[in-house]
Design a protein around this motif. Structure first.
Motif, short mmCIF file in Angstrom:
data_model
loop_
_atom_site.label_atom_id
_atom_site.label_comp_id
_atom_site.label_asym_id
_atom_site.label_seq_id
_atom_site.Cartn_x
_atom_site.Cartn_y
_atom_site.Cartn_z
N UNK A 1 68.26 22.50 40.73
CA UNK A 1 67.99 21.36 41.61
C UNK A 1 68.43 20.11 40.86
N UNK A 2 69.44 19.42 41.40
CA UNK A 2 70.08 18.32 40.68
C UNK A 2 69.20 17.08 40.61
N UNK B 1 71.57 14.71 43.47
CA UNK B 1 72.34 15.60 44.36
C UNK B 1 73.56 14.86 44.91
N UNK B 2 74.69 15.58 44.97
CA UNK B 2 75.95 14.94 45.35
C UNK B 2 76.03 14.72 46.85
N UNK B 3 76.62 13.59 47.23
CA UNK B 3 76.94 13.36 48.64
C UNK B 3 78.33 13.94 48.89
N UNK B 4 78.45 14.80 49.89
CA UNK B 4 79.75 15.41 50.15
C UNK B 4 80.17 15.11 51.59
N UNK B 5 80.92 14.01 51.76
CA UNK B 5 81.34 13.63 53.11
C UNK B 5 82.24 14.70 53.71
N UNK B 6 82.09 14.90 55.01
CA UNK B 6 82.99 15.84 55.70
C UNK B 6 82.53 17.28 55.65
N UNK B 7 81.50 17.58 54.86
CA UNK B 7 80.98 18.95 54.82
C UNK B 7 79.60 18.93 55.49
N UNK C 1 77.46 24.13 54.97
CA UNK C 1 77.28 24.33 53.53
C UNK C 1 76.18 25.36 53.25
N UNK D 1 76.57 16.74 54.16
CA UNK D 1 75.68 17.08 53.06
C UNK D 1 75.27 15.86 52.23
N UNK D 2 73.99 15.52 52.32
CA UNK D 2 73.37 14.43 51.54
C UNK D 2 73.91 13.03 51.86
N UNK E 1 67.28 19.50 48.27
CA UNK E 1 67.46 20.41 47.13
C UNK E 1 66.46 21.56 47.19
N UNK F 1 67.30 24.04 49.82
CA UNK F 1 68.32 24.99 49.36
C UNK F 1 67.70 26.06 48.46
N UNK G 1 78.71 21.07 42.17
CA UNK G 1 77.56 21.17 43.08
C UNK G 1 77.72 22.39 44.00
N UNK H 1 75.85 26.49 43.87
CA UNK H 1 75.15 27.12 44.99
C UNK H 1 75.76 28.49 45.32
N UNK I 1 87.51 18.80 53.99
CA UNK I 1 86.67 17.64 54.33
C UNK I 1 87.44 16.34 54.10
#
Lengths: 266, 435
Positions: A99-100, A103-109, A114, A158-159, A171, A174, B384, B388, B402
């Motif tokens: 658990x980060x 936690x990373x923001x991942x635009x477009x996913x 995910x 995601x985030x 987190x 998940x 990240x 997972x 993406x």
């Protein structure tokens, strides 16, 4: 100390969930882990506390298999198996979850895309059948409700645009869905207000199980009021310098890390 | 800049001159068109192929890159199977095979009320739709196309007609030929149209396709236009789209570049009326030694126009991606709102991305901005996903898809966007992991 649980860990009582021996890790010329020794028996929750720069986060990344660290000496046994050379994605499939702290923001996913990809990738790696969509949806719904993760959050990338608390809840969501054998929680309390801390802690406590171990990394004692550990370790200058029961956390809260910073530097 | 006549011609220029001499008697058009062809070829010949000192072509030095020019396609029409690059996308289809409109291969169902005509008919009648926009462009490839255009299609949507079925203009090259085609699309006031322009050809065929499309979009019309350049791996693609958008119209355009050895895709958008909005998007995916150059010109000739530009490019292998974008705000064109962003993603150390954004602003009450970034896959994001349990290839595909999806989805057409995203996923599936 843990005679009963170590029976559950294996017939000979020797196989630990996690066994780290003399672990040295560097980034470039800088050695950050300088001989870490740590054992976490199956079913136990251990906390690692320490001052900033003591190597806590590095240890969490090294355990999860992040690139960019040179492991110069030592071993990491997970369930008795050496994993130093194992790539991150394979460690995840074996049951290690990080658990980060951020936690990373991942635009477009999309979050749901995910989650499904992660769950099915791990199942596939373990030779299990992929989840059906209804089964997947049901699992997410059940876990999300417990953690107060809204459908609206799940619909977002995601985030992206999540508050600090929402990211941490995501987190733990998940973690709940991936059902790891070893969960490493890196500063999970950072950026949380009291209410969010309680939600996240309740989520973590609900996942405590006889066949699951946890390593809770934190700078502050307050998280350990909520997630009460079996053992507390103090890390300083890249080593575990002291271990004890939950009362050790209270001692650190009262006295700070000054003694350890001095001792480690000496 | 290049006023003195050049005496030395490259072999490609000599071949082009011979080709024009041989073909001009047979090319379609009335006397006016024939005369215009000669004027155009003279103009082309004076400057020759664009080269690195031609500012608009500085990254695509055709004089160096175009070593030879293949012959014209055979007069006997080719018969080939046309691949369906966009399965699942319901659309009518106008096939341009080797530069000639082929009604026999086309499917016009769902286009009731839309007028579809071969370009030869327009040229024979001296129809003013041809050249209405391209005639204003000072560009060597457009000028050459004006001289050599052999066919193409004209589409006219009457005012107020809402054409819901997408229309594919499918450019197919059957072999290593030189193809010069011109399309003309006219969308009446208040009408709507969805266009998918595709460019394909066989691998290992060194074709050169010079295709010019002119689109006049009427007031309050709504046009969505997606271009898919998926030519064969030895092809040269030289495509130009010239568009004029009417008052209060909305024009959304996406260019997806993935094929051809050398490609140059130019779009020139002129605002013909106030309160028009244009969204211009690009997604480039290239590898190996591919060279893909996107040139964009946005001309805010009137006040109160808005434009959004988002161009993304993914380069693998030794590929070279290029984006040149120029936004001009003319004197008096107040309240213009223009924002341009370009982002490159390099999947290999030997790949490159060159960006040249330009803003030329001659009005004082405008909002214009541009930005550009270039980099590798974000290691933190990748870790990240790996942490997972996603396999590396899947994690990379997710991140790159993406990255491109933001531009593809900018088009705002779900069905076309989905078909184009599938092309992106297929492209990524065809390459190995980076590690």
């Amino acid at each position: 100390m843990t005679a009963v649980r170590s029976v559950a860990a294996g017939m000979n009582g020797q196989i630990k969930m996690l066994s780290i021996k003399n672990l040295h890790a560097s980034v470039g010329d800088r050695e950050i882990l300088r001989g870490v020794n740590l054992e976490v028996p199956t079913g136990e929750v251990h906390a690692i506390m320490g001052p900033n720069g003591s190597g806590k986060s590095t240890l969490s990344y090294v355990l999860a298999g992040r690139d960019g660290y040179d492991i110069t000496d030592g071993s990491i046994l997970f369930g008795g198996e050496e994993i130093v050379e194992t790539p991150a994605e394979e460690r995840a499939a074996k049951g290690i979850f990080l658990a980060f702290q951020y936690p990373l923001e991942i635009p477009g996913v999309a979050t749901m895309t995910f989650l499904k990809a992660a769950m099915n990738a791990q199942r596939k790696a373990r030779g299990e059948a992929e989840l059906t969509t209804p089964d997947f949806m049901r699992r997410v719904k059940v876990a999300a409700e417990k953690l107060n993760v809204t459908q609206e959050m799940l619909r977002r990338p995601l985030n992206v645009g999540f508050s600090g608390g929402e990211k941490k809840r995501n987190e733990i969501l998940q973690m709940a869905l991936l059902e790891p054998k070893l969960a490493i929680l890196d500063e999970t309390d950072s950026g949380l207000d009291i209410d969010a801390l309680k939600t996240v802690s309740d989520g973590v406590n609900a996942l405590r199980a006889p066949d699951r171990s946890m390593l809770v990394i934190t700078h502050y004692q307050r998280l350990l009021d909520h997630i009460v550990p079996d053992v507390v370790h103090v890390m300083a200058a890249g080593r575990i310098v002291r271990s004890g029961g939950p009362e050790l956390a209270l001692e650190l809260e009262a006295n700070g890390y000054a003694d350890y910073v001095g001792a480690a530097a000496a | 800049m290049n006023a003195e006549p050049r005496i030395l011609h490259t072999p490609a220029e000599v071949t082009l001159a011979d080709a024009f001499s041989a073909a001009r008697g047979d090319l379609p058009g009335d006397a006016g068109v024939a005369a215009a062809r000669v004027v155009a070829f003279d103009a082309f010949q004076k400057k020759g192929l664009p080269h690195r000192r031609t500012e608009a072509w500085r990254y695509t030095d055709l004089r160096a890159l175009l070593r030879s020019v293949p012959p014209a396609p055979p007069a006997e029409p080719a018969s080939i199977a046309i691949a369906d690059l966009l399965p699942g996308l319901d659309r009518a289809r106008l096939v341009i095979l080797d530069g000639i409109y082929r009604p026999d291969l086309s499917d016009l169902s769902g286009l009731a009320g839309v007028e579809v005509t071969g370009l030869d008919t327009l040229l024979d009648q001296g129809d003013e739709r041809v050249g209405a926009l391209a005639g204003r462009l000072d560009d060597a490839m457009v000028t050459l196309n004006t001289a050599m255009m052999a066919g193409g299609v004209a589409v006219r949507v009457p005012a107020g007609l809402d054409v819901t079925r997408a229309v594919e203009i499918a450019h197919v090259t059957s072999g290593a030929y030189s193809v010069f085609a011109r399309n003309v699309v006219t969308v009446g006031a208040g009408a709507s149209l969805r266009v998918v322009e595709t460019f394909t050809g066989p691998n290992a065929a060194a074709s050169v396709a010079n295709i010019v499309t002119e689109a006049v979009i009427g007031d309050r019309a709504k046009v969505t236009w997606a271009k898919l350049q998926a030519e064969g791996d030895a092809a040269v693609h030289l495509g130009t789209t010239a568009v004029s958008i009417g008052g209060e119209s909305q024009f959304d355009h996406l260019t997806l570049m993935t094929g051809a050895a050398i490609s140059r895709s130019q779009s020139f958008v002129t605002y013909g009326g106030e309160f028009a909005r244009a969204g211009l998007f690009g997604a480039t995916m290239i590898g190996g030694k591919q060279h893909a150059d996107i040139m964009l010109g946005v001309d805010h000739a009137v006040p109160n126009g808005a434009s959004r530009e988002l161009f993304k490019a993914v380069m693998d292998g030794k590929a070279e991606g290029i984006f040149q974008g120029r936004i001009v705000v003319r004197p008096g064109a107040q309240k213009v709102d223009g924002k341009m962003m370009t982002q490159g993603l390099l999947l290999s150390e030997d790949a490159s991305f060159s960006v040249k954004p330009e803003l030329e602003i001659f009005a004082d009450d405008v909002q214009c901005a541009h930005g550009a970034t270039s980099g590798e896959i974000d290691e933190d994001m990748l870790f990240y996903l790996l942490s997972r349990g996603l396999p590396r290839a899947e994690a990379e595909t997710l991140l790159v898809t993406a990255f491109l999806a933001e531009a593809i989805e900018g088009l705002g057409d779900e069905a076309i966007g989905e078909a184009f995203e599938q092309i992106a996923r297929d492209w990524l599936a065809g390459r190995k992991t980076l590690a």
